[in-house]
Design a protein around this motif. Structure first.
Motif, mmCIF file in Angstrom:
data_model
loop_
_atom_site.group_PDB
_atom_site.id
_atom_site.type_symbol
_atom_site.label_atom_id
_atom_site.label_comp_id
_atom_site.label_asym_id
_atom_site.label_seq_id
_atom_site.Cartn_x
_atom_site.Cartn_y
_atom_site.Cartn_z
ATOM 1 N N ILE A 166 0.835 -1.200 0.000
ATOM 2 C CA ILE A 166 0.000 0.000 0.000
ATOM 3 C C ILE A 166 0.870 1.251 0.000
ATOM 4 O O ILE A 166 1.817 1.362 0.781
ATOM 5 C CB ILE A 166 -0.947 0.007 1.216
ATOM 6 C CG1 ILE A 166 -1.842 -1.223 1.142
ATOM 7 C CG2 ILE A 166 -1.762 1.289 1.254
ATOM 8 C CD1 ILE A 166 -2.654 -1.486 2.363
ATOM 9 N N TYR A 167 0.524 2.176 -0.885
ATOM 10 C CA TYR A 167 1.183 3.475 -0.966
ATOM 11 C C TYR A 167 0.140 4.535 -0.683
ATOM 12 O O TYR A 167 -0.932 4.536 -1.277
ATOM 13 C CB TYR A 167 1.764 3.714 -2.360
ATOM 14 C CG TYR A 167 2.827 2.721 -2.744
ATOM 15 C CD1 TYR A 167 4.161 2.936 -2.392
ATOM 16 C CD2 TYR A 167 2.506 1.564 -3.452
ATOM 17 C CE1 TYR A 167 5.132 2.021 -2.740
ATOM 18 C CE2 TYR A 167 3.481 0.643 -3.800
ATOM 19 C CZ TYR A 167 4.789 0.875 -3.441
ATOM 20 O OH TYR A 167 5.751 -0.026 -3.785
ATOM 21 N N GLN A 168 0.484 5.448 0.242
ATOM 22 C CA GLN A 168 -0.453 6.521 0.579
ATOM 23 C C GLN A 168 -0.006 7.797 -0.119
ATOM 24 O O GLN A 168 1.173 8.140 -0.124
ATOM 25 C CB GLN A 168 -0.503 6.736 2.087
ATOM 26 C CG GLN A 168 -1.599 7.689 2.498
ATOM 27 C CD GLN A 168 -1.717 7.812 4.001
ATOM 28 O OE1 GLN A 168 -1.150 7.030 4.755
ATOM 29 N NE2 GLN A 168 -2.458 8.798 4.437
ATOM 30 N N THR A 169 -0.966 8.495 -0.711
ATOM 31 C CA THR A 169 -0.681 9.694 -1.480
ATOM 32 C C THR A 169 -1.711 10.777 -1.166
ATOM 33 O O THR A 169 -2.524 10.621 -0.269
ATOM 34 C CB THR A 169 -0.661 9.349 -2.991
ATOM 35 O OG1 THR A 169 -0.237 10.498 -3.711
ATOM 36 C CG2 THR A 169 -2.010 8.895 -3.487
ATOM 37 N N GLU A 170 -1.682 11.840 -1.954
ATOM 38 C CA GLU A 170 -2.623 12.952 -1.805
ATOM 39 C C GLU A 170 -4.033 12.490 -2.167
ATOM 40 O O GLU A 170 -4.228 11.403 -2.705
ATOM 41 C CB GLU A 170 -2.215 14.090 -2.751
ATOM 42 C CG GLU A 170 -0.780 14.560 -2.587
ATOM 43 C CD GLU A 170 -0.570 15.362 -1.323
ATOM 44 O OE1 GLU A 170 -1.426 16.193 -1.005
ATOM 45 O OE2 GLU A 170 0.461 15.155 -0.673
ATOM 46 N N SER A 171 -4.994 13.362 -1.954
ATOM 47 C CA SER A 171 -6.384 13.055 -2.272
ATOM 48 C C SER A 171 -6.543 12.661 -3.737
ATOM 49 O O SER A 171 -6.000 13.298 -4.626
ATOM 50 C CB SER A 171 -7.265 14.267 -1.987
ATOM 51 O OG SER A 171 -8.588 13.999 -2.401
ATOM 52 N N ARG A 172 -7.262 11.601 -3.973
ATOM 53 C CA ARG A 172 -7.502 11.104 -5.332
ATOM 54 C C ARG A 172 -8.886 11.472 -5.833
ATOM 55 O O ARG A 172 -9.212 11.222 -6.984
ATOM 56 C CB ARG A 172 -7.322 9.587 -5.367
ATOM 57 C CG ARG A 172 -5.903 9.170 -4.991
ATOM 58 C CD ARG A 172 -5.610 7.785 -5.417
ATOM 59 N NE ARG A 172 -5.602 7.641 -6.850
ATOM 60 C CZ ARG A 172 -4.555 7.909 -7.641
ATOM 61 N NH1 ARG A 172 -3.444 8.355 -7.130
ATOM 62 N NH2 ARG A 172 -4.632 7.730 -8.938
ATOM 63 N N GLY A 173 -9.732 12.007 -4.967
ATOM 64 C CA GLY A 173 -11.095 12.329 -5.379
ATOM 65 C C GLY A 173 -11.790 11.087 -5.902
ATOM 66 O O GLY A 173 -11.723 10.022 -5.299
ATOM 67 N N ASN A 174 -12.432 11.216 -7.039
ATOM 68 C CA ASN A 174 -13.131 10.085 -7.650
ATOM 69 C C ASN A 174 -12.294 9.387 -8.717
ATOM 70 O O ASN A 174 -12.796 8.509 -9.415
ATOM 71 C CB ASN A 174 -14.455 10.539 -8.267
ATOM 72 C CG ASN A 174 -15.494 10.818 -7.208
ATOM 73 O OD1 ASN A 174 -15.479 10.222 -6.142
ATOM 74 N ND2 ASN A 174 -16.398 11.732 -7.488
ATOM 75 N N ALA A 198 3.609 3.073 -12.404
ATOM 76 C CA ALA A 198 4.933 2.806 -11.830
ATOM 77 C C ALA A 198 5.623 4.127 -11.481
ATOM 78 O O ALA A 198 6.260 4.247 -10.425
ATOM 79 C CB ALA A 198 5.783 2.000 -12.793
ATOM 80 N N ASN A 199 5.489 5.126 -12.349
ATOM 81 C CA ASN A 199 6.085 6.432 -12.073
ATOM 82 C C ASN A 199 5.432 7.104 -10.876
ATOM 83 O O ASN A 199 6.096 7.767 -10.082
ATOM 84 C CB ASN A 199 5.992 7.327 -13.305
ATOM 85 C CG ASN A 199 6.964 6.910 -14.379
ATOM 86 O OD1 ASN A 199 7.979 6.265 -14.112
ATOM 87 N ND2 ASN A 199 6.665 7.261 -15.617
ATOM 88 N N GLU A 200 4.123 6.928 -10.717
ATOM 89 C CA GLU A 200 3.439 7.486 -9.553
ATOM 90 C C GLU A 200 3.963 6.843 -8.267
ATOM 91 O O GLU A 200 4.192 7.522 -7.269
ATOM 92 C CB GLU A 200 1.930 7.286 -9.671
ATOM 93 C CG GLU A 200 1.176 7.918 -8.520
ATOM 94 C CD GLU A 200 -0.335 7.835 -8.652
ATOM 95 O OE1 GLU A 200 -1.011 8.387 -7.765
ATOM 96 O OE2 GLU A 200 -0.839 7.237 -9.615
ATOM 97 N N ILE A 201 4.186 5.540 -8.286
ATOM 98 C CA ILE A 201 4.727 4.842 -7.118
ATOM 99 C C ILE A 201 6.124 5.360 -6.798
ATOM 100 O O ILE A 201 6.455 5.611 -5.643
ATOM 101 C CB ILE A 201 4.712 3.316 -7.344
ATOM 102 C CG1 ILE A 201 3.269 2.804 -7.318
ATOM 103 C CG2 ILE A 201 5.558 2.595 -6.301
ATOM 104 C CD1 ILE A 201 3.096 1.370 -7.773
#
Length: 118
Positions: free
Chosen positions: A54-62, A103-106
């Motif tokens: 699990i990777y936690q990031t900023e708000s993803r909205g919908n 992959a780049n987001e991770i």
């Protein structure tokens, strides 16, 4: 479509979604983990799913993104009514492009948390 994708997963699934959207498919995710499938989740809320990465990031909205078995991808907005506008594809070039983006987001999440810095 999301539940159908998850139920047909044979080896691995990558899911990028807000916490509220993840809750709607929690039983399917739990089944995948229990059955030994690789599950990687990018979400905007602290989440514990033993057996999943699990990777936690900023708000993803919908916004939602799913890749199953490196063969199928779904991306777009997942919500009620007209907000439910997603693209589903099994087209190899699209899936590869989406896989690279995820992959780049991770990697970016790792860098912002200091994991990728030397």
């Amino acid at each position: 479509k999301i539940r159908n994708m998850l139920s047909r997963t044979e080896e691995r699934v990558y899911i990028a979604a807000g916490f509220e959207n993840l809750k709607t498919v929690e039983p399917e995710i739990a089944r995948l983990v229990k059955n030994g499938k690789k599950v990687v989740i990018i979400t905007d809320h602290e989440l514990v799913f033993t057996g999943a990465v699990i990777y936690q990031t900023e708000s993803r909205g919908n916004q939602i993104g799913i890749i199953t078995d490196s063969r199928y991808a779904l991306t777009g907005e997942y919500g009620d009514g007209s907000m439910n506008t997603c693209l589903y594809s099994g087209q190899k070039n699209f899936v590869e492009l989406f896989k690279t983006a995820m992959a780049n987001e991770i990697k970016l999440i790792g860098y912002t948390k200091g994991e990728g810095l030397s």
